[in-house]
Each structure stands twice: as C-alpha cells, then as structure tokens.
Design an enzyme around this catalytic site. Sequence first.
Site, PDB file in Angstrom:
ATOM      1  N   GLY A 122       0.825  -1.198   0.000  1.00 26.86           N
ATOM      2  CA  GLY A 122       0.000   0.000   0.000  1.00 26.86           C
ATOM      3  C   GLY A 122       0.855   1.242   0.000  1.00 26.86           C
ATOM      4  O   GLY A 122       2.089   1.169   0.063  1.00 26.86           O
ATOM      5  N   GLU A 123       0.170   2.373  -0.082  1.00 26.42           N
ATOM      6  CA  GLU A 123       0.891   3.630  -0.143  1.00 26.42           C
ATOM      7  C   GLU A 123       0.126   4.683   0.640  1.00 26.42           C
ATOM      8  O   GLU A 123      -1.094   4.781   0.538  1.00 26.42           O
ATOM      9  CB  GLU A 123       1.041   4.058  -1.610  1.00 26.42           C
ATOM     10  CG  GLU A 123       1.829   5.321  -1.789  1.00 26.42           C
ATOM     11  CD  GLU A 123       2.319   5.511  -3.227  1.00 26.42           C
ATOM     12  OE1 GLU A 123       2.086   4.618  -4.065  1.00 26.42           O
ATOM     13  OE2 GLU A 123       2.909   6.561  -3.484  1.00 26.42           O
ATOM     14  N   GLY A 124       0.842   5.447   1.463  1.00 31.46           N
ATOM     15  CA  GLY A 124       0.221   6.536   2.204  1.00 31.46           C
ATOM     16  C   GLY A 124       0.867   7.853   1.807  1.00 31.46           C
ATOM     17  O   GLY A 124       1.600   7.916   0.817  1.00 31.46           O
ATOM     18  N   ALA A 157       4.762   7.392   2.901  1.00 28.76           N
ATOM     19  CA  ALA A 157       5.532   6.175   2.701  1.00 28.76           C
ATOM     20  C   ALA A 157       4.902   5.225   1.704  1.00 28.76           C
ATOM     21  O   ALA A 157       3.705   5.290   1.446  1.00 28.76           O
ATOM     22  CB  ALA A 157       5.685   5.458   4.045  1.00 28.76           C
ATOM     23  N   LYS A 180       8.488  -0.252   5.379  1.00 31.89           N
ATOM     24  CA  LYS A 180       7.885   1.048   5.126  1.00 31.89           C
ATOM     25  C   LYS A 180       8.969   2.015   4.684  1.00 31.89           C
ATOM     26  O   LYS A 180       9.807   2.440   5.475  1.00 31.89           O
ATOM     27  CB  LYS A 180       7.221   1.538   6.424  1.00 31.89           C
ATOM     28  CG  LYS A 180       6.412   2.780   6.284  1.00 31.89           C
ATOM     29  CD  LYS A 180       5.506   2.959   7.494  1.00 31.89           C
ATOM     30  CE  LYS A 180       4.604   4.156   7.297  1.00 31.89           C
ATOM     31  NZ  LYS A 180       3.594   4.269   8.345  1.00 31.89           N
ATOM     32  N   ASP A 206      -0.143  11.146  17.715  1.00 30.80           N
ATOM     33  CA  ASP A 206      -0.980  11.085  16.508  1.00 30.80           C
ATOM     34  C   ASP A 206      -1.878   9.855  16.573  1.00 30.80           C
ATOM     35  O   ASP A 206      -1.976   9.087  15.619  1.00 30.80           O
ATOM     36  CB  ASP A 206      -0.125  11.085  15.247  1.00 30.80           C
ATOM     37  CG  ASP A 206      -0.950  11.446  14.004  1.00 30.80           C
ATOM     38  OD1 ASP A 206      -2.075  11.981  14.158  1.00 30.80           O
ATOM     39  OD2 ASP A 206      -0.478  11.180  12.882  1.00 30.80           O
TER      40      ASP A 206
HETATM   41  P1  ADP Z   1      -1.668   5.387   5.615  1.00 31.32           P
HETATM   42  O1  ADP Z   1      -1.659   5.160   7.113  1.00 31.32           O
HETATM   43  O2  ADP Z   1      -1.866   6.807   5.198  1.00 31.32           O
HETATM   44  O3  ADP Z   1      -2.527   4.417   4.865  1.00 31.32           O
HETATM   45  P2  ADP Z   1       0.920   4.138   5.559  1.00 31.32           P
HETATM   46  O4  ADP Z   1       2.104   4.619   4.812  1.00 31.32           O
HETATM   47  O5  ADP Z   1       1.057   4.002   7.030  1.00 31.32           O
HETATM   48  O6  ADP Z   1      -0.195   5.135   5.137  1.00 31.32           O
HETATM   49  O7  ADP Z   1       0.473   2.743   4.991  1.00 31.32           O
HETATM   50  C1  ADP Z   1       0.090   2.554   3.659  1.00 31.32           C
HETATM   51  C2  ADP Z   1      -0.614   1.227   3.498  1.00 31.32           C
HETATM   52  O8  ADP Z   1       0.290   0.158   3.711  1.00 31.32           O
HETATM   53  C3  ADP Z   1      -1.714   0.980   4.521  1.00 31.32           C
HETATM   54  O9  ADP Z   1      -2.947   1.462   4.116  1.00 31.32           O
HETATM   55  C4  ADP Z   1      -1.724  -0.541   4.634  1.00 31.32           C
HETATM   56  O10 ADP Z   1      -2.484  -1.094   3.585  1.00 31.32           O
HETATM   57  C5  ADP Z   1      -0.289  -0.905   4.421  1.00 31.32           C
HETATM   58  N1  ADP Z   1       0.445  -1.110   5.687  1.00 31.32           N
HETATM   59  C6  ADP Z   1       1.017  -0.162   6.471  1.00 31.32           C
HETATM   60  N2  ADP Z   1       1.629  -0.688   7.533  1.00 31.32           N
HETATM   61  C7  ADP Z   1       1.435  -2.023   7.453  1.00 31.32           C
HETATM   62  C8  ADP Z   1       1.817  -3.154   8.277  1.00 31.32           C
HETATM   63  N3  ADP Z   1       2.543  -3.002   9.383  1.00 31.32           N
HETATM   64  N4  ADP Z   1       1.443  -4.379   7.866  1.00 31.32           N
HETATM   65  C9  ADP Z   1       0.726  -4.548   6.725  1.00 31.32           C
HETATM   66  N5  ADP Z   1       0.328  -3.538   5.930  1.00 31.32           N
HETATM   67  C10 ADP Z   1       0.682  -2.289   6.261  1.00 31.32           C
END
Ligand code: ADP
Length: 314
Positions: free
Chosen positions: A14-16, A19, A37, A133
């Site tokens: 995934g992508e936020g 990150a 990440k 947060d």
């Molecule tokens: P956001 O919280 O804005 O979605 P993140 O960068 O924290 O952005 O995470 C992006 C995506 O990656 C998340 O929506 C999730 O699908 C996946 N993800 C994040 N952390 C984990 C983790 N520890 N285990 C599995 N998937 C994760």
Amino acid sequence: DDVRNQFVAGTKLGEGTYAVVYRGHFREDPTKLVAIKKMKLNVEYRDGITMDSYREMKYLQELSHPNIISLFAVFTSKDQNISLVLEHLPKGDLEGLWKDSKISYTREDIKAWSAMLCQAVWFCHENYILHRDIKGNNVLIAADNTLKLADFGLARSFSEPGRNMTCNVITRFYRPPELLLGAMHYGGCVDVWSTACVIAELATRNFFLPSETDLQQLTVITDLFGSPTEADWPGVSSLRHWEVNFKSAPPKRPQPLSHWKQRLPLMGEDGIDLLRAMMAMDPSKRLSARETLKHPYWTNMPRPTKKENLPGMG
Ligand code: ADP
C-alpha cells in the site's frame, strides 16, 4: 547495509502520504513476515529527519508490548531514504473496521478493542514516549486480532510543517482543546484525549468530533463540553488563542448526560463516565493513561470479547 540484507522485500502492500509499504520477510526465516515502510523523500520535512526522531525510532526498537507494533529495524539506503521494518499486520485498521458496514460488532467487542488501545497508550507513557498522533487509522490489527498502536515517532518529524510546530501535532479531529488553544507545553494527556475520540468513534461508527477547520474544531468541542472558564480550567484565558475563540462569543453550556447516553448507547453509563473523564477539557483534570486502566468500566459486566472471537476483516 548489513541490516538491509537481513530482509527480503516483496510486492507493494500500500501507499500513504509519507511512505510506500512493501510486504517482506526475514531472510533466514521466510515464514516471519514483515512490512517494509519506505519513507518518501518528496514530502516536506521540518528540517530533515531529526536526530531526535531517529533516536526515538531506535528506542522504539527496544519497546516491546503486545499492543505496540514491533519495529524490527531501521535502515537508510544510498539515496538517503529511511526504511522501517515493521511487524506485518494484515487485518487493516480501526477506522477501516468501523467504516465497513459488512462487519457488525457489539459492546463487548468495543470493550476488548478499547482495553488493548488503552494498554498500548499506558505502556508508551510509562516509557516516556508520547505518540501524538493517535487515530483510528494508526491502530492496526494483527492476524490474531490483537490491536497494535502504530506510526510512532513519525509524528514529530513528518507532520509538523511550521516552525511553531508544538501545537500542530495530532490530526485535527483528535486534537485536544489545549493544543487548539495554542498551549506550548503538553503531556501524555493529549494522547488520552485522542484515545477517547477513537473509542467513541468505534461506539458510534462515525467520527466523534469532525470539523472542517481548526477554528471549527474548537467550536465542535465546546458545543459538546461547553465553553471553558477560568473556574473549571484555571489558566485557560492566558492561552494564546483564547481571545480569538472566546472573547466575543457568548458562553455555551455543556450537553447533559442524556445527550451522551443517546449518542453512545453501546458504551453504557460506566463507559460514558470513562470517556468523559478522558475528555476533561482541562488537561490537568483529564485521566492519565494509568488511571484509565483503573476505571470500573473494564471489570464491570459485560466482559470484553476474547480476542479469537473478535470480528474483523479478512
Ligand atoms: P496510511 O496510514 O496513510 O494508509 P501508511 O504509509 O502508514 O499510510 O500505509 C500505507 C498502506 O500500507 C496501509 O494502508 C496498509 O495497507 C499498508 N500497511 C502499512 N503498515 C502495514 C503493516 N505493518 N502491515 C501490513 N500492511 C501495512
């Protein structure tokens, strides 16, 4: 380099905003899954990744609690990008859970999730770490339904664009009144307020105090709790943003208990009492994380659902 080679990265999960997250595993044990990440470089950092936040991440590697996401390693790549190797948590987050109308859940489930969240916050504060947060989408769910507080230490380096950053922390809906009023000093009580918002969100299946702007956020809070006065919050009128918010506004009265009962039927009277104590406007009157764990809500009937019986995604 050594650290990086301990892990094998796979497909994108995934992508936020900050990150890109990849699936991965330990090189010597492919059954031990991780989430890698990789922090984005193209976002505005306050002054780069500060030594402080780097130390905080290092410290988090030592923090071990079932309700806090494990950070296995931190490494930088050639392009100066920082990557965090985290526990793999495949069942989404709390916001995704309450938003998913296909999942139904009970007051017992809410008590179980809330207990795990409060224990995570207690453990952080016990170790002198503020999360700053806490919100539904920073609370992730493990394969065995354990809740894990995530996205630590990042608050400091990634969500403070201004110079006067002190009160800019915490996503607006979860921000306590002292930060909205510009308090420069704050403590663990900011996390306790946010935690109460997350619990109330679970119970209502909606954001609890949603607003469009920082100014409106304070309005939404005072609509529920009434305007703060020197009598119930000594020092409040000396806070930087007091005048702009309250000087010419007619004082508001707090909503009665019946409003809370109507709005949060799944919390019960004891649960509502807990939430209100976690949301005392005056931070010095707010429960500490340690005190939240001593509240009768946790031991009163009904008992929280056992982890293996909790509903969820996947
Ligand atoms: P956001 O919280 O804005 O979605 P993140 O960068 O924290 O952005 O995470 C992006 C995506 O990656 C998340 O929506 C999730 O699908 C996946 N993800 C994040 N952390 C984990 C983790 N520890 N285990 C599995 N998937 C994760």
